[in-house]
Design an enzyme around this catalytic site. Structure first.
Site, short mmCIF file in Angstrom:
data_model
loop_
_atom_site.label_atom_id
_atom_site.label_comp_id
_atom_site.label_asym_id
_atom_site.label_seq_id
_atom_site.Cartn_x
_atom_site.Cartn_y
_atom_site.Cartn_z
N ALA A 195 4.12 13.90 3.04
CA ALA A 195 2.81 13.65 3.47
C ALA A 195 2.48 12.33 4.27
O ALA A 195 2.60 11.35 3.58
CB ALA A 195 2.01 13.50 2.07
N ARG A 209 11.67 -15.98 38.99
CA ARG A 209 12.65 -15.07 39.57
C ARG A 209 12.54 -14.95 41.04
O ARG A 209 11.27 -14.66 41.38
CB ARG A 209 12.65 -13.78 38.78
CG ARG A 209 13.48 -12.47 39.47
CD ARG A 209 14.64 -12.75 39.21
NE ARG A 209 15.58 -11.50 39.55
CZ ARG A 209 16.97 -11.57 39.54
NH1 ARG A 209 17.54 -12.83 39.36
NH2 ARG A 209 17.81 -10.61 40.09
N PHE A 242 0.88 -1.25 -0.16
CA PHE A 242 0.12 0.06 -0.18
C PHE A 242 0.81 1.21 0.21
O PHE A 242 1.71 1.38 0.79
CB PHE A 242 -0.89 -0.17 1.29
CG PHE A 242 -1.88 1.12 1.41
CD1 PHE A 242 -3.04 1.15 0.87
CD2 PHE A 242 -1.73 1.94 2.53
CE1 PHE A 242 -3.91 2.26 0.89
CE2 PHE A 242 -2.72 3.07 2.76
CZ PHE A 242 -3.70 2.84 2.09
N GLY A 253 13.16 -6.20 35.38
CA GLY A 253 14.34 -5.49 35.91
C GLY A 253 15.31 -5.24 34.93
O GLY A 253 15.19 -5.32 33.69
N GLY A 254 16.58 -5.28 35.31
CA GLY A 254 17.58 -5.18 34.27
C GLY A 254 17.71 -6.37 33.33
O GLY A 254 18.01 -5.90 31.95
N LEU A 286 0.97 5.10 -0.04
CA LEU A 286 0.01 6.38 0.38
C LEU A 286 1.02 7.41 0.93
O LEU A 286 1.28 8.52 0.42
CB LEU A 286 -0.93 6.17 1.57
CG LEU A 286 -1.68 7.31 1.92
CD1 LEU A 286 -2.55 8.12 0.85
CD2 LEU A 286 -2.68 6.84 3.25
N ILE A 297 8.78 -5.56 35.30
CA ILE A 297 8.96 -6.69 36.10
C ILE A 297 10.15 -7.53 35.80
O ILE A 297 10.57 -8.09 36.89
CB ILE A 297 7.64 -7.29 35.52
CG1 ILE A 297 6.32 -6.79 36.05
CG2 ILE A 297 7.59 -8.92 36.15
CD1 ILE A 297 5.15 -7.26 35.51
N GLU A 352 -0.47 3.09 10.30
CA GLU A 352 -1.98 3.12 10.01
C GLU A 352 -2.72 4.32 10.73
O GLU A 352 -3.63 4.30 11.13
CB GLU A 352 -2.32 1.82 10.06
CG GLU A 352 -1.94 1.00 9.22
CD GLU A 352 -2.46 -0.43 8.88
OE1 GLU A 352 -3.81 -0.55 8.97
OE2 GLU A 352 -2.02 -1.14 8.33
N1 COS Z 1 -13.90 6.58 4.93
C1 COS Z 1 -14.53 6.84 3.60
N2 COS Z 1 -14.36 8.32 3.48
C2 COS Z 1 -13.64 9.26 4.44
C3 COS Z 1 -13.12 8.64 5.36
C4 COS Z 1 -13.40 7.20 5.79
N3 COS Z 1 -13.04 6.75 6.82
N4 COS Z 1 -12.34 9.72 6.09
C5 COS Z 1 -12.65 10.78 5.31
N5 COS Z 1 -13.57 10.34 4.24
C6 COS Z 1 -13.61 11.48 3.15
C7 COS Z 1 -14.49 12.41 3.83
O1 COS Z 1 -15.93 12.46 3.84
C8 COS Z 1 -14.05 13.53 2.72
O2 COS Z 1 -15.08 13.38 1.55
P1 COS Z 1 -15.93 14.79 0.97
O3 COS Z 1 -14.87 15.63 0.43
O4 COS Z 1 -16.63 13.94 -0.09
O5 COS Z 1 -16.73 15.19 2.24
C9 COS Z 1 -12.88 13.11 2.17
O6 COS Z 1 -12.44 11.79 2.56
C10 COS Z 1 -11.82 13.96 2.80
O7 COS Z 1 -11.92 13.91 4.30
P2 COS Z 1 -11.25 14.80 5.38
O8 COS Z 1 -11.82 16.43 4.94
O9 COS Z 1 -11.72 14.30 6.88
O10 COS Z 1 -9.76 14.62 5.11
P3 COS Z 1 -8.47 15.39 5.72
O11 COS Z 1 -7.44 15.85 4.93
O12 COS Z 1 -8.99 16.35 6.95
O13 COS Z 1 -7.78 13.83 6.51
C11 COS Z 1 -7.39 12.21 8.17
C12 COS Z 1 -8.63 13.24 7.23
C13 COS Z 1 -6.51 12.96 9.06
C14 COS Z 1 -8.38 11.36 9.06
C15 COS Z 1 -6.66 11.46 7.05
O14 COS Z 1 -5.72 11.93 6.46
C16 COS Z 1 -5.84 10.43 7.87
O15 COS Z 1 -6.35 9.23 8.27
N6 COS Z 1 -4.48 10.63 7.97
C17 COS Z 1 -3.56 9.60 8.24
C18 COS Z 1 -3.00 8.76 7.24
C19 COS Z 1 -2.64 7.47 7.72
O16 COS Z 1 -3.16 6.63 8.54
N7 COS Z 1 -1.52 7.05 7.40
C20 COS Z 1 -0.77 5.76 7.78
C21 COS Z 1 -0.01 5.57 6.34
S1 COS Z 1 -0.56 4.11 5.93
S2 COS Z 1 0.48 2.64 6.97
#
Ligand code: COS
Length: 387
Positions: free
Chosen positions: A129, A267, A122, A344-345, A124, A342, A368
């Site tokens: 970011a 222990r 995955f 200790g060292g 992202l 628990i 996540e």
């Molecule tokens: N399921 C479906 N849709 C979702 C959702 C969810 N759980 N959460 C948000 N959305 C939708 C919202 O409804 C919104 O849609 P609309 O524009 O149609 O209203 C859109 O996504 C944007 O949502 P939002 O405005 O809440 O986005 P933000 O930029 O404020 O971000 C967070 C929300 C902070 C919750 C998000 O960026 C996040 O989870 N960040 C952490 C990322 C993460 O976990 N990274 C780990 C890496 S992977 S190991």
């Protein structure tokens, strides 16, 4: 999609046996070599673990979320590197395709993912970011019927093992609505992998940067075939992933508690077992109670997740998944800390399991979605939705 109770119990017993007899004895080797042995990866495949969350029609086992959490609890009871091998195929790598993919994408990818023939990661997170996922800058530019993708993805779990990435890139303007999810083959021209990340713990897990330089993918690789839906796909995948991680956290807390109890019985100080001292018992009791609270929460939220239509966003369940992730990953941190105390060292010495589990569980509060992101999801929900 579900497996009947009896079949599920047999599966669970075989996983319990596998963890106890095969994985636990291999923990030291994984820690020393920073590698999960290939014969164990083959056995994970034979057990069907890559495909537990994928429906039977695509060659998987098709567990419900509640059932998957029970298996995750078992896998959490050993070094987390083993779970990581199958983790992206079970969860964040595959679920976007299952939830939002076209019928062709599902039949093309899911059977290979379920069989463990294709490892899927995955992608992202980026250098700039992380928590603010909607600000990602990897760009996918249309070129005829293709897209050319350029950017860098960071800390990508299983990237060195991956045959494909479910990758979020920007096809439109700023913000969440400009993001599209693609399935990108790992051998596409223009993809390069960074050096393996040197992490605090979880030795044997594989993460690194993935850099894309004008990587050409056909538009048919867009998950669901529609641009601009990638952020929502990613968020739905993470809701589910957060529950899975919560179950892992509980499994690991269980193991650390077992290690702590065994040490406290063994222990001796001041002429008796340290487990007979009430100050030690208090730490054990706090850990036991918090584990029970966390695990009860995970099971309850997983049932609520299953009660909803699969893959359909439900703000209430998202909020509850964040509650579970926040509570259980913080909980296992406290359990690990007490476990070291628990011991200790001895708890600071690498040959004792609690020392490495203490490092391993630190990541659970970060990936996540950090604890602070879970707090934000919960807090926003209360302010915006709660009646
Ligand atoms: N399921 C479906 N849709 C979702 C959702 C969810 N759980 N959460 C948000 N959305 C939708 C919202 O409804 C919104 O849609 P609309 O524009 O149609 O209203 C859109 O996504 C944007 O949502 P939002 O405005 O809440 O986005 P933000 O930029 O404020 O971000 C967070 C929300 C902070 C919750 C998000 O960026 C996040 O989870 N960040 C952490 C990322 C993460 O976990 N990274 C780990 C890496 S992977 S190991």
């Amino acid at each position: 999609m579900s497996v009947d109770h009896e079949t599920f119990q047999l599966l669970k017993q075989s996983i319990q046996r596998f963890v106890r007899e095969r994985l636990v004895p291999a923990e030291d080797q994984v820690e020393e070599q920073d590698e999960v042995p290939s014969d164990i990866i083959a056995e994970l495949r034979e057990l069907g673990l890559f495909g537990i969350s994928i429906p039977e029609e695509y060659g998987g086992i098709g567990l419900t979320m509640a059932q998957e959490c029970e298996i995750a609890y078992e896998l959490g009871q050993t070094a987390l590197a083993f779970r990581s091998v199958v983790g992206t195929n079970i969860g964040i790598g595959s679920q976007g395709i299952l939830m939002d993919g076209t019928p062709e994408q599902k039949t093309d990818y899911l059977p290979r993912i379920a069989a463990g023939e294709l490892v899927v990661s995955f992608a992202l997170t980026e250098p700039d970011a992380g928590s603010d996922a909607a600000s990602l800058t990897t760009r996918a530019v249309a070129d005829g019927n293709d897209y050319l993708i350029t950017g860098t993805k960071r800390y990508i779990t299983n990237a060195p093992r991956a045959g494909a990435f479910t990758l979020m890139a920007r096809t439109g303007g700023p913000g969440a609505s400009g993001i599209t999810a693609f399935i990108v083959p790992a051998d596409a021209s223009g993809i390069s992998l960074g050096k393996p990340d040197k992490k605090m713990g979880q030795r044997g897990t594989k993460t690194c940067d993935v850099t894309l330089d004008h990587v050409r993918v056909p538009a048919s690789q867009i998950i669901g075939g529609v641009a601009g839906r990638g952020f929502k796909t990613a968020m739905k995948v993470l809701d589910r992933g957060r529950l899975h991680i919560s179950a892992i956290a509980c499994g690991m807390a269980h193991r650390i508690l077992q290690e702590s109890v065994a040490y406290a019985r063994d222990r001796k100080q001041f002429g008796q077992r340290i487990g007979d001292f009430q100050l030690i018992q208090a730490m054990l009791a706090d850990s036991q109670a918090e584990l029970l609270a966390g695990w009860s929460m995970v099971k309850e939220v997983a049932l609520r997740y299953d009660a909803k239509a699969f893959g359909v966003a439900d703000a209430n369940v998202s909020m509850q998944a964040s509650c579970a992730k926040m509570f259980t990953t913080e909980m296992v941190g406290r359990v690990a800390d007490r476990g070291v105390q628990i011991h200790g060292g001895a708890g600071y010495i690498n040959e004792y399991k609690v020392e490495r589990f203490y490092r391993d569980v630190r990541l659970l509060r970060l990936y996540e979605g950090t604890t602070q992101i879970q707090q934000m999801v919960i807090g926003r929900h209360l302010i915006d939705f709660q009646g």
